[in-house]
Design a protein around this motif. Structure first.
Motif, PDB file in Angstrom:
ATOM      1  N   SER A   1     -55.925 -19.023   5.526  1.00 33.94           N
ATOM      2  CA  SER A   1     -55.595 -20.404   5.871  1.00 33.94           C
ATOM      3  C   SER A   1     -54.783 -20.331   7.169  1.00 33.94           C
ATOM      4  O   SER A   1     -54.841 -19.315   7.874  1.00 33.94           O
ATOM      5  CB  SER A   1     -54.824 -21.070   4.738  1.00 33.94           C
ATOM      6  OG  SER A   1     -54.605 -22.437   5.067  1.00 33.94           O
ATOM      7  N   SER A   2     -54.045 -21.367   7.478  1.00 37.47           N
ATOM      8  CA  SER A   2     -53.422 -21.459   8.805  1.00 37.47           C
ATOM      9  C   SER A   2     -52.232 -22.405   8.766  1.00 37.47           C
ATOM     10  O   SER A   2     -52.131 -23.248   7.859  1.00 37.47           O
ATOM     11  CB  SER A   2     -54.484 -21.994   9.769  1.00 37.47           C
ATOM     12  OG  SER A   2     -53.927 -22.645  10.876  1.00 37.47           O
TER      13      SER A   2
ATOM     14  N   ALA B   1     -52.761 -26.068   8.098  1.00 37.17           N
ATOM     15  CA  ALA B   1     -52.801 -26.739   6.797  1.00 37.17           C
ATOM     16  C   ALA B   1     -51.599 -27.668   6.608  1.00 37.17           C
ATOM     17  O   ALA B   1     -51.512 -28.382   5.610  1.00 37.17           O
ATOM     18  CB  ALA B   1     -52.836 -25.700   5.678  1.00 37.17           C
TER      19      ALA B   1
ATOM     20  N   GLN C   1     -48.323 -31.280   2.370  1.00 40.76           N
ATOM     21  CA  GLN C   1     -49.458 -30.887   3.227  1.00 40.76           C
ATOM     22  C   GLN C   1     -50.388 -32.083   3.412  1.00 40.76           C
ATOM     23  O   GLN C   1     -51.255 -32.327   2.567  1.00 40.76           O
ATOM     24  CB  GLN C   1     -50.222 -29.715   2.601  1.00 40.76           C
ATOM     25  CG  GLN C   1     -49.428 -28.414   2.613  1.00 40.76           C
ATOM     26  CD  GLN C   1     -50.247 -27.242   2.075  1.00 40.76           C
ATOM     27  OE1 GLN C   1     -50.135 -26.903   0.904  1.00 40.76           O
ATOM     28  NE2 GLN C   1     -51.057 -26.652   2.912  1.00 40.76           N
TER      29      GLN C   1
ATOM     30  N   LYS D   1     -58.603 -26.667   5.944  1.00 43.35           N
ATOM     31  CA  LYS D   1     -57.736 -25.557   5.525  1.00 43.35           C
ATOM     32  C   LYS D   1     -57.036 -25.866   4.193  1.00 43.35           C
ATOM     33  O   LYS D   1     -56.938 -25.021   3.312  1.00 43.35           O
ATOM     34  CB  LYS D   1     -56.722 -25.199   6.620  1.00 43.35           C
ATOM     35  CG  LYS D   1     -57.361 -24.469   7.795  1.00 43.35           C
ATOM     36  CD  LYS D   1     -57.886 -23.091   7.365  1.00 43.35           C
ATOM     37  CE  LYS D   1     -58.844 -22.467   8.339  1.00 43.35           C
ATOM     38  NZ  LYS D   1     -59.459 -21.226   7.873  1.00 43.35           N
TER      39      LYS D   1
ATOM     40  N   GLU E   1     -57.630 -23.919   0.685  1.00 47.05           N
ATOM     41  CA  GLU E   1     -56.575 -23.319  -0.150  1.00 47.05           C
ATOM     42  C   GLU E   1     -56.764 -23.752  -1.607  1.00 47.05           C
ATOM     43  O   GLU E   1     -56.677 -22.950  -2.543  1.00 47.05           O
ATOM     44  CB  GLU E   1     -55.189 -23.771   0.332  1.00 47.05           C
ATOM     45  CG  GLU E   1     -54.775 -23.231   1.694  1.00 47.05           C
ATOM     46  CD  GLU E   1     -53.386 -23.702   2.124  1.00 47.05           C
ATOM     47  OE1 GLU E   1     -52.689 -24.368   1.323  1.00 47.05           O
ATOM     48  OE2 GLU E   1     -52.999 -23.402   3.261  1.00 47.05           O
TER      49      GLU E   1
ATOM     50  N   ARG F   1     -51.397 -17.926   5.281  1.00 50.56           N
ATOM     51  CA  ARG F   1     -51.456 -18.978   6.308  1.00 50.56           C
ATOM     52  C   ARG F   1     -51.056 -18.325   7.620  1.00 50.56           C
ATOM     53  O   ARG F   1     -49.869 -18.092   7.866  1.00 50.56           O
ATOM     54  CB  ARG F   1     -50.469 -20.108   5.996  1.00 50.56           C
ATOM     55  CG  ARG F   1     -50.870 -20.945   4.822  1.00 50.56           C
ATOM     56  CD  ARG F   1     -49.908 -22.126   4.629  1.00 50.56           C
ATOM     57  NE  ARG F   1     -50.241 -22.822   3.409  1.00 50.56           N
ATOM     58  CZ  ARG F   1     -49.387 -23.068   2.423  1.00 50.56           C
ATOM     59  NH1 ARG F   1     -48.115 -22.687   2.505  1.00 50.56           N
ATOM     60  NH2 ARG F   1     -49.790 -23.703   1.345  1.00 50.56           N
TER      61      ARG F   1
ATOM     62  N   ALA G   1     -52.864 -18.496   0.512  1.00 54.13           N
ATOM     63  CA  ALA G   1     -52.092 -19.291   1.455  1.00 54.13           C
ATOM     64  C   ALA G   1     -50.610 -18.955   1.486  1.00 54.13           C
ATOM     65  O   ALA G   1     -49.761 -19.852   1.491  1.00 54.13           O
ATOM     66  CB  ALA G   1     -52.299 -20.767   1.129  1.00 54.13           C
TER      67      ALA G   1
ATOM     68  N   ASN H   1     -47.381 -18.276   3.389  1.00 47.12           N
ATOM     69  CA  ASN H   1     -46.834 -18.376   4.751  1.00 47.12           C
ATOM     70  C   ASN H   1     -46.533 -16.963   5.249  1.00 47.12           C
ATOM     71  O   ASN H   1     -45.871 -16.192   4.538  1.00 47.12           O
ATOM     72  CB  ASN H   1     -45.498 -19.126   4.759  1.00 47.12           C
ATOM     73  CG  ASN H   1     -45.626 -20.622   4.535  1.00 47.12           C
ATOM     74  OD1 ASN H   1     -46.731 -21.136   4.370  1.00 47.12           O
ATOM     75  ND2 ASN H   1     -44.490 -21.305   4.533  1.00 47.12           N
TER      76      ASN H   1
END
Ligand code: AKB
Length: 318
Positions: free
Chosen positions: A115-116, A119, A135, A145, A149, A167, A237, A239
């Motif tokens: 993910s990124s 998101a 989110q 994204k 997730e 992410r 996901a 971080n």
């Protein structure tokens, strides 16, 4: 022993994750796939096949034929191009992921898919963005994204597919130039600094974003795939970050090696709006606690390496 299938292997992450996985698990155990013709190093370094992940039969066929037990699903459109082509972004980012998860369910594979920071959205806390928070992204990329997730969580809970992911922040690298992303400036700036001694940035001064150097991004992917499942509270996901800076801070670092380097700004409103909706800096303590995530490169260390590597590479090319 793992048998790994990679989608999107010719992209920015795939072009470096593929050789790293071949090094770890043996070249014959890692098949690279993409819709694009591969560079020589990917083709010669191990098996390669042209596969379109939006074709469910093609994905199922290659997973079965290669007897894959792990899929690294990297094929995706990045944020700016997704905003320009939302239909295609939905097809590639969502249908592609759905097809991969279905193949994983049928052939009992585990799945890593990134993910990124995309998101997150404008209502997310921007500083020290928590692991679990609001989110509500406002870009098509972000929508795909977040949905991705959730879909990965669903396949784990509903079907027991071992899905994992991080992410990623903006990734800076020197093998394959990214295209169509909002954080791409942080790669382009190094190329232009070496070639032209100047760069025009499409994000404005003061735009803080999380970033990471490619060796750390590769380590994050391998470490989360190898993590002890008993220790994972989150699965998908996580971080992960390594540094956070605005464009002018990279310029200051580059000037230490290229004193005549100058940067000006020509702001792209689409990419600026996307960047403004993303975190300034994420809290990645869940990844650190649950699977021991640690980054190695900060901005000065990465800049030295980027300038060394690219000076050599661009000299060879000219
Ligand atoms: C992009 O800018 O779209 C990507 C990302 C942060 O997901 N690099």
């Amino acid at each position: 022993m793992k048998r790994i299938l990679i989608t999107g292997a010719c992209g920015q992450i795939g072009s470096e994750l593929t050789p790293a996985l071949r090094e770890c698990y043996g070249a014959d155990n890692v098949i690279a796939t993409d819709i694009a013709d591969p560079p020589a190093c990917l083709k010669e370094g191990g098996p390669f096949k042209i596969v379109d992940c939006t074709d469910i039969n093609a994905i199922g066929w290659i997973v079965k034929k290669f007897q894959a037990d792990t899929i690294c699903h990297l094929a995706a459109l990045l944020s700016a191009v997704a905003e320009d082509k939302p239909n295609l972004a939905w097809k590639v980012n969502m249908t592609g992921l759905y097809n991969v998860l279905e193949a994983a369910r049928e052939y009992e594979c585990s799945v890593f898919t990134p993910s990124s920071i995309g998101a997150f959205g404008p209502t997310t806390p921007h500083n020290k963005t928590p692991q679990d928070t609001i989110q509500r992204p406002t870009s098509m990329y972000g929508v795909t994204k977040v949905a991705g997730e959730l879909l990965c969580d669903y396949y784990y809970k509903r079907f027991g597919v071992d899905t994992r992911g991080v992410r990623y922040p903006g990734i800076i690298s020197n093998e394959t130039v990214p295209s169509g992303g909002t954080t791409d400036y942080a790669v382009h700036i190094y190329y232009e600094a070496i070639k032209e001694r100047k760069y025009t940035c499409f994000l404005k001064k003061g735009t803080f974003l999380d970033m990471m150097y490619m060796p750390d991004a590769i380590k994050a992917a391998i470490d989360v795939m190898e993590a002890n499942p008993a220790k994972l509270i989150h699965r998908n996901a996580f971080n992960v970050t390594a540094m956070s800076f605005p464009p002018e801070m990279i310029a200051v670092e580059i000037k230490k090696y290229i004193p005549e380097f100058t940067m000006d700004y020509d702001v792209d409103p689409i990419r600026q709006a996307i960047a403004d909706s993303w975190p300034n800096s994420m809290d990645d303590s869940a990844a650190r606690e649950e699977w021991g995530w640690e980054h190695e490169y900060d901005l000065p260390k990465m800049t030295k390496d980027m300038i060394d590597v690219l000076t050599e590479k661009l000299r060879v090319k000219t």
